[in-house]
Write an enzyme that holds these catalytic residues in place. Structure first.
Site, mmCIF file in Angstrom:
data_model
loop_
_atom_site.group_PDB
_atom_site.id
_atom_site.type_symbol
_atom_site.label_atom_id
_atom_site.label_comp_id
_atom_site.label_asym_id
_atom_site.label_seq_id
_atom_site.Cartn_x
_atom_site.Cartn_y
_atom_site.Cartn_z
ATOM 1 C CE LYS A 106 -4.427 -1.465 1.846
ATOM 2 N NZ LYS A 106 -5.499 -1.138 2.791
ATOM 3 C CE LYS A 150 -9.567 -10.590 -1.896
ATOM 4 N NZ LYS A 150 -8.997 -10.485 -0.565
ATOM 5 C CE LYS A 195 -13.367 -2.413 -0.600
ATOM 6 N NZ LYS A 195 -14.167 -2.767 0.552
#
Ligand code: TRP
Length: 339
Positions: free
Chosen positions: A118, A201, A204
């Site tokens: 991240k 995966k 969103k």
């Protein structure tokens, strides 16, 4: 080791962006099963404090939190049977997290792959919160003395850290106070992948909306996305081993199996030999039948934000009956005067 602890399940989902089929089949459906099994107390949490480790627009965060709450309820979480909370409304999470910031070691957190992913190249510019994220997650779990935590594979490392923090706290203070929590990692059948690329995966944050089914998609949209999902030209096999190396085919079969509560083999026994042109409409019908009552109920709840807020306020009161005494004891163990 965990024998003296009440069997209690805790899990959390970040209110950042909309809910996808991946959240539903990978997390919520299982949360509902654990709630209904009745063998554990269940606590489910919208982790808004985790969401703000990266910038969130305030109005969007508030909306996403209510939408997530609506999603939990529409999926079958009963706020009477489970404790359903928004993390920031139960202040003991953040309070215990501070203690855990002082237990966890820089070296442990430096090894967290989610932080590395991240933060990317620009680690110096990541928030301190993003770095400390796993200590807050440990606090979420341990402030309930939770014994079982259902999560996806990607959270395994954070759960190991939770165990390390519990063990170090117990050891540093010579107590047997925090349980060594058991991860309950999702089965392969519920790992939902992108409809455009079976190796990624369903997410969103994927730039392509065609890659995912959103819990708020209309029935036409769901059917259209399944029709256009990427596949290969071969017919479906009649046994699971025939899906090897066919990521997109596996994904669609897994989704069907999860919706139908069937094993992959049982699904293939029925649909083996069919072409995707025949299977996709079956999957679309099943997905629409399962999802449309959920999205209808979500839409109804989203029209009643006061109802959602009242449910969360009540959840926070119930949660604090558990968390306040555990924080008090923690403070006493650590030597905080007046705890
Ligand atoms: N980090 C988890 C995720 O991104 C969310 C989370 C926060 C969580 N606190 C938790 C999950 C405690 C399980 C238990 O999926």
């Amino acid at each position: 080791m965990t024998a003296k602890f009440t069997p209690r399940v805790f899990s959390g989902i970040q209110p950042s962006g909309g809910l996808t089929l991946g959240n539903y089949l990978g997390a919520m459906k299982r949360f509902v099963q654990m709630q209904d099994a009745g063998s554990h107390e269940t606590v489910y949490c919208m982790v808004d404090l985790h969401a703000i480790t990266v910038w969130q627009d305030p109005a969007t965060l508030a909306r996403a939190t209510r939408e997530l709450c609506a999603g939990f309820i529409a999926s079958g979480i009963d706020p009477e049977k489970s404790i359903l909370i928004n993390q920031s409304q139960v202040p003991e999470h953040a309070q215990l997290a501070w203690v855990f910031n002082c237990v966890a070691r820089m070296g442990w957190l430096n090894r967290m792959t989610q932080f590395k992913d991240k933060a990317g190249k620009n680690r110096e510019n990541a928030s301190v919160g993003l770095f400390a994220y796993p200590a807050l997650m440990a606090a979420d779990i341990l402030i309930y003395h939770a014994t079982h935590v259902p999560v996806g594979e990607d959270q395994k490392q954070h759960l190991e850290l939770t165990r390390d923090i519990a063990a170090k706290f117990n050891n540093d203070f010579g107590v047997d106070f925090f349980p060594i929590t058991e991860p309950v990692i999702e089965g392969a059948a519920t790992r939902v992948m992108s409809l455009r690329d079976g190796s990624k995966k369903m997410s969103k944050s994927d730039p392509s909306d065609q890659s995912r089914i959103n819990m708020t998609d209309s029935t036409d949209m769901i059917a259209q996305k399944i029709r256009k999902a990427r596949t290969d030209p071969d017919a479906l096999p009649s046994e699971a081993k025939g899906l090897e190396g066919r990521a997109e085919a596996s994904n669609l079969i897994n989704i069907y199996a999860a919706f139908a509560d069937m094993s992959v083999d049982a699904v293939l026994a029925e649909v083996g030999g069919k072409q995707f042109s025949e299977f996709k409409p079956m999957l679309a019908d099943l997905a629409v039948a399962k999802l449309s009552p959920i999205s209808t109920e979500m839409a109804r709840l989203m029209e009643q934000p006061d109802e959602i807020d009242a449910i969360l306020a009540r959840g926070a009161v119930r949660a604090r009956e558990i968390t306040a005494p555990i924080l008090k004891q923690t403070y006493e163990i650590v030597g905080m005067v007046g705890a």
